[in-house]
Write an enzyme that holds these catalytic residues in place. Sequence first.
Site, short mmCIF file in Angstrom:
data_model
loop_
_atom_site.label_atom_id
_atom_site.label_comp_id
_atom_site.label_asym_id
_atom_site.label_seq_id
_atom_site.Cartn_x
_atom_site.Cartn_y
_atom_site.Cartn_z
N LYS A 143 31.75 43.27 45.08
CA LYS A 143 32.69 43.85 44.12
C LYS A 143 32.01 44.99 43.36
CE LYS A 143 35.83 42.33 40.40
NZ LYS A 143 36.23 41.18 39.55
N SER B 184 41.23 40.25 39.60
CA SER B 184 40.81 41.62 39.77
C SER B 184 39.94 41.87 41.01
CB SER B 184 40.01 42.06 38.53
OG SER B 184 38.81 41.32 38.43
N SER C 142 39.90 35.96 38.23
CA SER C 142 39.71 37.13 39.11
C SER C 142 39.06 36.84 40.46
CB SER C 142 38.89 38.20 38.39
OG SER C 142 39.69 38.86 37.45
#
Lengths: 96, 473
Positions: free
Chosen positions: B79, B154, B178
């Site tokens: 990420k 997210s 997330s």
Amino acid sequence: MISKQEVQHIAKLARLSTTEEEEEKFAKELSSILDYVEKLKKADISETEEISQPFKIENIVRKDEERSDKKKLDNQRLVEMAPDTKNGYVKVKSIF
Amino acid sequence: MNLFELTISQINQGLKKKEFSALDLCQTYFKEIKDKDKKISSFLSLSESSALSQAKEVDDLIKDNQEIGPLAGVPCAIKDNILVQDIKCTAGSKILENYVAPYDATVIKKLKKQKAIIVGKTNLDEFAMGSSTENSAFGPTHNPNDLTRVPGGSSGGSAAAVAANLSRYSLGSDTGGSIRLPASFCGVVGLKPTYGAVSRYGLIAFASSLDQIGPFAKTIEDCKIVFDAIKGEDEMDSTSAPLKNENLNFNIENLKIGVPKEYFVKGIDPEVEKIIKGAIKKYEEAGAKIEEVSLPNTEYALPAYYIISPSEASANLARFDGIKYGYSEDKKNNLLDVYLDSRGKGFGPEVRRRIMIGTYALSSGYYEAYYLRAEKVRNLIKNDFEKAFNKVDVLMAPVSPFLPFKIGERIQDPLSMYLVDVYTVSINLAGLPALSLPVGKVGNLPVGLQIIGKPFQEDMILETGRVFENNQK
């Protein structure tokens, strides 16, 4: 309700520039979010302490030792990431 | 041989037996990325040349008959709010568009030590603030199961990359759901570890008392291998915790599963509810005891979260000032204008909204009504879980009340987006570990079961998840 003036005040505290159009939009959106969190007033917190971490945590501290040359190189690298530097220092605009 | 069907340990075996090389594997993944990611947009940047040379190193080790770790040569995605040295780290934000990470996050150091292959950095909602990955300054990620829908957020890019076979596993971060939400929406396994189980050093901070790094994978076994590789106390993160090594004696017939009744109230999609209840039924048939439990303060979790997380964010994001690094707007001539314009133009709308909510909640005159109250409610929520865990070993609930929604469906109304997180945020407030496990589909849209554990009992929820997975074989 949050007014446009309050949005201007909060935005300035938060160091965010805003346009007039944005201020109106934020006023509406922040109001609806704050209305929603009003729910918290119903919770019975009369006998509750606040917590800011889920668990009790013990600090981890590093040894108080002089930094190695590698660390000093790292520092120089970090300073160089700044948009404006002078003689190994970060340069900023004047305050006034 | 279809290389995409191999688990991490099968890859490890295949490499050692020289059935294929790490270079073959890496090239196969990059070919897939080039074929498919134009439509999915799970990656913000790729690191092909360094990945290929790392793969060659792994092949050389094998040729020399040297020992390799379980993740050696296995392609992974990270990420883009986790720092990988000398690679751009944008956090999905214009303010960090050209920021190159000066050091490795602790989790990256650990993966590199095992000779893991980092193929690229994945898309996310700006600063991990969002539930759909639509808040990325670089455009949304599409759900590989249905390209018109969101992958969840997210960590949407990390989940989509694993679901679409663009990486074998990936890392994400979970502040209010997330990892679990995109795992559920994309149909992969996602683990949000206990607060403190994985070092946050080198994770771009959103809300420091809630943030936690964790893995996405195709199977429970893969998920556990990655979690074991990244976990552990770290002197660079003062909130990381020492982990005990306990051998878990897991037996499904001794397992007590709690089902919190507050998680099955109006608002949940009936088709999601049916799949979740069906999965819980499978556990009952396998011999587990199912018990209804109550978490009476559940309805306060979301409003408490949307005070606490923006408050912490407003403090954490104060560092982005146009002075030290990142985007800087200095057309005007005094310091205050540099702050105002760099931040006003560098941050996207959702980040600015949250900074303002947090600033408001912490400001003089409102602190007690909002922030302090929310921190007391946080304690109520934590106590609810403690009471429930006196009676049961794990809790089972949906990850999300909704199926993956259409791109554009919720983005105009911030509050409707926040409601997607209703079943996930309380776990972060209480610091607990939780797993999202794919347990069914409505049409082609996956549904994730959330398995919540006691603090530091990741192995318990993973073993619990494995029971369902084995049942599907």
